[in-house]
Design a protein around this motif. Structure first.
Motif, PDB file in Angstrom:
ATOM      1  N   MET A 105      -2.937 -10.231   6.464  1.00 55.72           N
ATOM      2  CA  MET A 105      -2.878 -11.060   4.690  1.00 55.72           C
ATOM      3  C   MET A 105      -2.124 -12.367   5.539  1.00 55.72           C
ATOM      4  O   MET A 105      -2.017 -12.558   4.064  1.00 55.72           O
TER       5      MET A 105
ATOM      6  N   GLY B 205      -3.566   0.598   3.145  1.00 57.67           N
ATOM      7  CA  GLY B 205      -3.337   1.613   2.661  1.00 57.67           C
ATOM      8  C   GLY B 205      -1.729   1.808   3.953  1.00 57.67           C
ATOM      9  O   GLY B 205      -1.383   1.863   4.525  1.00 57.67           O
TER      10      GLY B 205
ATOM     11  N   PRO C 186      -0.292  -0.928   5.851  1.00 60.76           N
ATOM     12  CA  PRO C 186       0.525  -1.345   5.026  1.00 60.76           C
ATOM     13  C   PRO C 186       1.751  -0.640   4.437  1.00 60.76           C
ATOM     14  O   PRO C 186       2.752  -0.547   4.571  1.00 60.76           O
TER      15      PRO C 186
ATOM     16  N   SER D  92       2.175   9.718   3.269  1.00 55.78           N
ATOM     17  CA  SER D  92       2.524   8.770   3.753  1.00 55.78           C
ATOM     18  C   SER D  92       1.802   9.356   5.495  1.00 55.78           C
ATOM     19  O   SER D  92       2.183  10.650   5.989  1.00 55.78           O
TER      20      SER D  92
HETATM   21  N1  LIG Z   1      -0.775   7.174   1.510  1.00 57.90           N
HETATM   22  C1  LIG Z   1      -1.853   7.845   1.405  1.00 57.90           C
HETATM   23  O1  LIG Z   1      -2.285   8.452   0.181  1.00 57.90           O
HETATM   24  C2  LIG Z   1      -2.993   7.485   1.971  1.00 57.90           C
HETATM   25  C3  LIG Z   1      -4.021   7.923   1.095  1.00 57.90           C
HETATM   26  C4  LIG Z   1      -5.031   7.806   2.215  1.00 57.90           C
HETATM   27  C5  LIG Z   1      -5.670   7.245   3.237  1.00 57.90           C
HETATM   28  N2  LIG Z   1      -4.058   6.318   4.220  1.00 57.90           N
HETATM   29  C6  LIG Z   1      -4.056   5.864   5.332  1.00 57.90           C
HETATM   30  O2  LIG Z   1      -4.145   4.474   5.209  1.00 57.90           O
HETATM   31  C7  LIG Z   1      -4.961   4.106   6.308  1.00 57.90           C
HETATM   32  C8  LIG Z   1      -6.369   3.156   5.677  1.00 57.90           C
HETATM   33  O3  LIG Z   1      -5.460   2.319   4.858  1.00 57.90           O
HETATM   34  P1  LIG Z   1      -7.398   1.116   4.142  1.00 57.90           P
HETATM   35  O4  LIG Z   1      -8.100   2.449   4.526  1.00 57.90           O
HETATM   36  O5  LIG Z   1      -6.327   0.244   3.284  1.00 57.90           O
HETATM   37  O6  LIG Z   1      -7.214   0.282   5.972  1.00 57.90           O
HETATM   38  P2  LIG Z   1      -6.317  -0.304   6.799  1.00 57.90           P
HETATM   39  O7  LIG Z   1      -5.036  -0.708   5.693  1.00 57.90           O
HETATM   40  O8  LIG Z   1      -6.294   0.260   7.638  1.00 57.90           O
HETATM   41  O9  LIG Z   1      -7.666  -2.220   6.798  1.00 57.90           O
HETATM   42  C9  LIG Z   1      -8.120  -2.059   7.155  1.00 57.90           C
HETATM   43  C10 LIG Z   1      -8.834  -3.285   7.810  1.00 57.90           C
HETATM   44  O10 LIG Z   1      -9.121  -3.500   6.721  1.00 57.90           O
HETATM   45  C11 LIG Z   1      -8.582  -5.534   6.595  1.00 57.90           C
HETATM   46  N3  LIG Z   1      -8.123  -5.460   5.171  1.00 57.90           N
HETATM   47  C12 LIG Z   1      -7.516  -4.855   4.076  1.00 57.90           C
HETATM   48  N4  LIG Z   1      -7.269  -5.499   3.027  1.00 57.90           N
HETATM   49  C13 LIG Z   1      -8.102  -6.883   3.302  1.00 57.90           C
HETATM   50  C14 LIG Z   1      -8.666  -7.895   2.215  1.00 57.90           C
HETATM   51  N5  LIG Z   1      -8.455  -7.476   1.382  1.00 57.90           N
HETATM   52  N6  LIG Z   1      -8.943  -8.948   2.769  1.00 57.90           N
HETATM   53  C15 LIG Z   1      -9.772  -9.032   4.154  1.00 57.90           C
HETATM   54  N7  LIG Z   1      -9.442  -7.567   4.736  1.00 57.90           N
HETATM   55  C16 LIG Z   1      -8.603  -6.737   4.626  1.00 57.90           C
HETATM   56  C17 LIG Z   1      -6.456  -5.298   7.710  1.00 57.90           C
HETATM   57  O11 LIG Z   1      -6.346  -6.031   7.644  1.00 57.90           O
HETATM   58  C18 LIG Z   1      -7.081  -4.323   8.298  1.00 57.90           C
HETATM   59  O12 LIG Z   1      -7.996  -4.664   9.345  1.00 57.90           O
HETATM   60  C19 LIG Z   1      -4.826   5.006   6.848  1.00 57.90           C
HETATM   61  O13 LIG Z   1      -4.175   5.461   7.882  1.00 57.90           O
HETATM   62  C20 LIG Z   1      -5.351   6.480   5.909  1.00 57.90           C
HETATM   63  O14 LIG Z   1      -4.680   7.651   6.567  1.00 57.90           O
HETATM   64  C21 LIG Z   1      -3.004   7.131   3.328  1.00 57.90           C
END
Ligand SMILES: NC(=O)c1ccc[n+]([C@@H]2O[C@H](COP(=O)([O-])OP(=O)(O)OC[C@H]3O[C@@H](n4cnc5c(N)ncnc54)[C@H](O)[C@@H]3O)[C@@H](O)[C@H]2O)c1
Ligand SMILES: [Fe+2]
Length: 384
Positions: A40, A96, A98, A147
């Motif tokens: 980010m 998700g 962060p 979370s």
């Molecule tokens: N709280 C909830 O309700 C909930 C629901 C489902 C999943 N989760 C959790 O969320 C986490 C996964 O989140 P995610 O799938 O969003 O992935 P992430 O936050 O792990 O991001 C995945 C990758 O994509 C990159 N990235 C993110 N946005 C980007 C952008 N706009 N451009 C380029 N790169 C980008 C990040 O830097 C990272 O390398 C897991 O730990 C999962 O268990 C939480």
């Protein structure tokens, strides 16, 4: 039966959402802890945020220590930084990971102890004000009371679920999702789809959650393949950002079911990104749950336009499952083998994974409740 419906206090969606949020953020506190990842910073998203905070004279400290799939040590460190820097509110920007970390840091700041003690516990004290700014169209974490943090001592992805974890404000500007590469776009988009399908077929579904689930599913079928192949289509990205938000609202209220229950153990043990482990499982789990949710799957076939005249309910349900399978194929979802998981190691871990899936409580929300043996069989099916 009455149902309580949870959403953030404020949701701002659309272009320039960040600008509009400043009116609220200026009352959140004097100094924000910005919880994020290095990507980010590299993409300039954090700079956009800090410029905006500068314009309203709000101070901040950046904590970029979250990489994909956050674990408890990242949370401990974030809590230290928050305290040392004298922060009084939190902003999460990123996928998700962060956003979940921001919530977990807030929970520990307000309630003490270690995040490893929070699984399945009620959170007593209110968190400091929290703002969630998603950059993936996937988790919906910006609008969930959930979370997920990996406990690397027990190798369990802990599901924390408490209304106090809901962000006070969700700021969804689709512009932030434009840079997501195809693989991330596909996996996170399937995560959103899984949230919505599971919410709609959950035993805990109710009228309000249904509205959000159905809308999300329609938008995803109309736009996910487009954003995967043409990431610069802003309108499609906007639809996906809204769909992810809706999917989050749907499942945060109606719960997820078998797919997420089985997906978290794969993530915890084999470090498969969350969206991808859902995508690997979606197919076999839909086939499994179908007998308990024929009516609901048939309705979804109508919503996405694959229900042809004269089809029986059963055929309609099959048509929806087939449409989902076809979409997954077009998104080139990797199998566990293609991801590089060692088959013997996977099979060795199946009893623990099935156990952990059931302990999370999610599979029990499925309209066909799986036994431990059935879950083990489904894990094996991923290799057929
Ligand atoms: N709280 C909830 O309700 C909930 C629901 C489902 C999943 N989760 C959790 O969320 C986490 C996964 O989140 P995610 O799938 O969003 O992935 P992430 O936050 O792990 O991001 C995945 C990758 O994509 C990159 N990235 C993110 N946005 C980007 C952008 N706009 N451009 C380029 N790169 C980008 C990040 O830097 C990272 O390398 C897991 O730990 C999962 O268990 C939480
Ligand atoms: Fe998810």
């Amino acid at each position: 039966m009455a149902n309580l419906f949870f959403v953030p206090q404020n949701i701002i969606t659309g272009e320039n959402a960040l600008q509009m949020s400043l009116e609220h953020l200026k009352d959140f506190g004097k100094k924000a802890l910005i919880v994020t990842d290095n990507m980010m910073i590299k993409l300039g998203n954090v700079k956009k945020l800090t410029d905006a905070l500068d314009s309203i004279s709000v101070l901040y400290t950046i904590y970029p220590g979250i990489n994909s799939e956050p674990n408890h040590t990242m949370i401990d460190e974030g809590v230290e930084v928050y305290k040392k820097e004298g922060c009084d509110f939190l902003i999460g920007i990123g996928g998700g990971s962060p956003l979940d970390s921001m919530k977990a840091i807030g929970a520990v700041v307000a309630n003490g102890g270690s995040i490893t003690e929070y699984m399945g516990k009620k959170i007593d004290n209110d968190l400091p004000p929290t703002c969630a700014i998603p950059t993936t169209a996937g988790t919906g974490s910006e609008a969930t009371k959930v979370s997920i943090i990996n406990n690397t001592i027990t190798n369990v992805k802990m599901l924390l679920n408490d209304p106090k974890l809901m962000a006070r404000i969700a700021v969804i500007d689709p512009v932030f999702t434009m840079t997501a590469p195809p693989e991330v776009t596909a996996a996170t988009g399937v995560d959103a789809l899984t949230h919505a399908i599971e919410a709609y077929t959950s035993r805990k579904a109710f009228s309000m959650s249904d509205i959000f689930a159905k809308s999300a599913i329609k938008r995803i079928f109309e736009n996910l393949y487009e954003v995967y192949t043409n990431g610069s289509n802003f309108d499609a990205r906007k639809e996906m950002a809204n769909a992810a938000l809706e999917g989050g609202i749907a499942f945060s209220n109606a719960s997820v079911t078998i797919v997420h229950g089985m997906s978290r153990p794969i993530g915890a043990l084999f470090h498969v990104p969350h969206g991808l482990s859902n995508a690997m499982l979606l197919n076999v789990c839909l086939e499994f749950l179908k007998p308990g949710a024929v009516d609901r799957l048939n309705e979804l076939a109508m919503i996405i336009g694959v229900h042809n005249q004269g089809m029986t309910t059963e055929e309609g349900a099959d048509a929806f499952v087939k449409a989902t399978t076809d979409l997954l194929k077009k998104l080139n979802i990797k199998t566990p083998q293609e991801f590089g998981i060692d088959k013997d190691e996977f099979f060795k871990q199946i009893p623990k994974m099935a156990e952990d899936a059931l302990i999370s409580g999610s599979p029990q929300n499925t309209r066909r409740i799986p036994s431990k043996d059935e879950i083990m069989t489904l894990y094996k099916k991923l290799w057929e």
